[in-house]
Design a protein around this motif. Structure first.
Motif, mmCIF file in Angstrom:
data_model
loop_
_atom_site.group_PDB
_atom_site.id
_atom_site.type_symbol
_atom_site.label_atom_id
_atom_site.label_comp_id
_atom_site.label_asym_id
_atom_site.label_seq_id
_atom_site.Cartn_x
_atom_site.Cartn_y
_atom_site.Cartn_z
ATOM 1 N N SER A 1 0.797 -1.228 0.000
ATOM 2 C CA SER A 1 0.000 0.000 0.000
ATOM 3 C C SER A 1 0.829 1.279 0.000
ATOM 4 C CB SER A 1 -0.947 0.016 1.205
ATOM 5 O OG SER A 1 -0.212 0.053 2.416
ATOM 6 N N LYS A 2 2.149 1.189 0.206
ATOM 7 C CA LYS A 2 2.960 2.388 0.317
ATOM 8 C C LYS A 2 4.026 2.547 -0.770
ATOM 9 C CE LYS A 2 2.295 2.665 5.331
ATOM 10 N NZ LYS A 2 2.949 2.716 6.657
ATOM 11 N N THR A 3 4.198 1.556 -1.626
ATOM 12 C CA THR A 3 5.257 1.618 -2.633
ATOM 13 C C THR A 3 5.057 2.787 -3.593
ATOM 14 O OG1 THR A 3 5.624 -0.770 -2.522
ATOM 15 C CG2 THR A 3 6.397 0.364 -4.505
ATOM 16 N N PHE A 4 3.833 2.997 -4.050
ATOM 17 C CA PHE A 4 3.577 4.088 -4.996
ATOM 18 C C PHE A 4 3.954 5.431 -4.387
ATOM 19 C CE2 PHE A 4 0.742 7.431 -6.621
ATOM 20 C CZ PHE A 4 1.094 7.418 -7.958
ATOM 21 N N GLU A 5 3.497 5.671 -3.161
ATOM 22 C CA GLU A 5 3.770 6.945 -2.501
ATOM 23 C C GLU A 5 5.267 7.157 -2.282
ATOM 24 O OE1 GLU A 5 2.511 9.293 1.624
ATOM 25 O OE2 GLU A 5 1.807 7.254 1.241
ATOM 26 N N ARG A 6 5.963 6.134 -1.875
ATOM 27 C CA ARG A 6 7.367 6.267 -1.502
ATOM 28 C C ARG A 6 8.319 6.285 -2.688
ATOM 29 N NH1 ARG A 6 7.407 1.929 3.560
ATOM 30 N NH2 ARG A 6 6.407 3.292 5.109
ATOM 31 N N GLU A 7 7.999 5.542 -3.740
ATOM 32 C CA GLU A 7 8.985 5.355 -4.806
ATOM 33 C C GLU A 7 8.581 5.902 -6.175
ATOM 34 O OE1 GLU A 7 10.638 1.393 -4.980
ATOM 35 O OE2 GLU A 7 9.926 0.946 -2.946
ATOM 36 N N VAL A 8 7.296 5.954 -6.456
ATOM 37 C CA VAL A 8 6.867 6.212 -7.838
ATOM 38 C C VAL A 8 6.092 7.523 -7.994
ATOM 39 C CG1 VAL A 8 5.582 5.234 -9.802
ATOM 40 C CG2 VAL A 8 6.737 3.709 -8.183
ATOM 41 N N ARG A 9 5.439 7.970 -6.953
ATOM 42 C CA ARG A 9 4.491 9.088 -7.052
ATOM 43 C C ARG A 9 5.092 10.339 -7.685
ATOM 44 N NH1 ARG A 9 1.974 11.405 -1.576
ATOM 45 N NH2 ARG A 9 4.086 12.277 -1.429
#
Length: 313
Positions: A82-90
């Protein structure tokens, strides 16, 4: 050359069938640079791990077809985390969207938007939005009816997740709808000015996909003798928001956004830079936002724009 070919193959393979225009535009731009000059974005010069995650996000976003999703649910769909997008890709995702989505670029060019606002504009939410309105209208929902008038003048706040459950809106007692961009002005209006035959809607900035969907449902409920108005800051952002809402409600008219309003509140106006005023001059010469021609001329005359709060002083 080898890196450029690898990047091009990955992008074309992952995004060959996407229908989102700004994603397609980015795909063609990056691939053209890679094929012509062997240049690739910085984040995939050394390895393609981050590019792979980005392509997953772009592919998943395209598959949504415009349906809203929370950021963590979106991340879970992409990466089972649930946090990969926010931390790495956003950040890269938003940078691409701002560069290749003309509507988002236009909005960001006139108004300061935070990360959450930009994502909401694209239909990705940190949390569901709340849509506020007050007046004698009735919502028919899948589970029953909601009488907004029962809470008059204070109104109700409807979560964006409930919009899809609205099957009909009755405006039988309404003859005027006022969309108000600023929250403070909306709060003051419903307490001190709201008439029994008026529906006040908190507009709250630029339209996310779900808010646009709600406003379309309100438009479908409008009968012939209902007049619709929009009130926002008298500036480029306000003119642009009016234009976007007018695409949903063609008979929309501005309220308290005239040249006389600029003149009356100029002492409390916001001083603007030469670059900003030059932009307004171009808008005026192009005939854009013609309903606001008098207001634009007065802004150029005094060098200030008018925020809605000026009406409360």
């Amino acid at each position: 050359r080898q890196r450029a070919e690898t990047v091009t193959d990955m992008i074309r393979s992952a995004l060959s069938g996407v229908r989102t225009p700004w994603i397609s535009a980015w795909r063609e731009d990056v691939c053209a640079n890679a094929e012509k000059s062997y240049t690739v974005p910085n984040y995939c010069k050394n390895d393609t791990a981050l590019l792979s995650k980005l392509l997953t996000a772009l592919t998943q976003y395209d598959s949504l077809g415009g349906e809203p999703v929370t950021m963590r649910a979106f991340s879970g769909k992409c990466y089972h985390n649930s946090k990969t997008f926010e931390r790495e890709v956003r950040s890269i995702f938003l940078h691409i969207a701002e560069a290749f989505d003309p509507e988002l670029a236009e909005v960001c060019g006139h108004e300061e938007m935070g990360v959450r606002d930009k994502l909401a504009f694209l239909g990705i939410y940190a949390r569901p939005e709340l849509y506020e309105l007050s007046g004698n209208c009735v919502f028919t929902m899948q589970g029953g009816t909601v009488n907004v008038g029962a809470a008059r003048p204070y109104g109700i706040a409807l979560p964006s997740t409930a919009v899809d459950a609205i099957t009909g809106i009755s405006l039988n007692s309404i003859h005027k709808i006022v969309f108000i961009e600023n929250k403070t002005n909306y709060d003051e209006y419903i307490i001190s000015e709201l008439e029994p035959d008026t529906l006040a809607v908190y507009h709250g900035g630029f339209l996310s996909p779900q808010k646009r969907k709600l406003f379309f449902k309100i438009k479908e409920a409008i009968i012939s003798d209902v007049a619709a108005f929009f009130w926002a800051d008298i500036d480029l952002g306000g003119f642009q928001m009016f234009s976007h809402l007018q695409k949903i409600i063609p008979d929309l008219m501005p309220m308290r956004m005239s040249g006389e309003d600029v003149s009356a509140h100029r002492q409390n106006g916001l001083e603007r830079s030469k670059e900003y005023l030059d932009c307004l001059r171009r808008v005026l010469s192009e005939g854009k936002y013609s309903l606001f021609e008098a207001a634009i001329r007065e802004i150029l005359n005094y060098g200030v724009t008018i925020e809605q709060e000026a009406f409360l002083t």
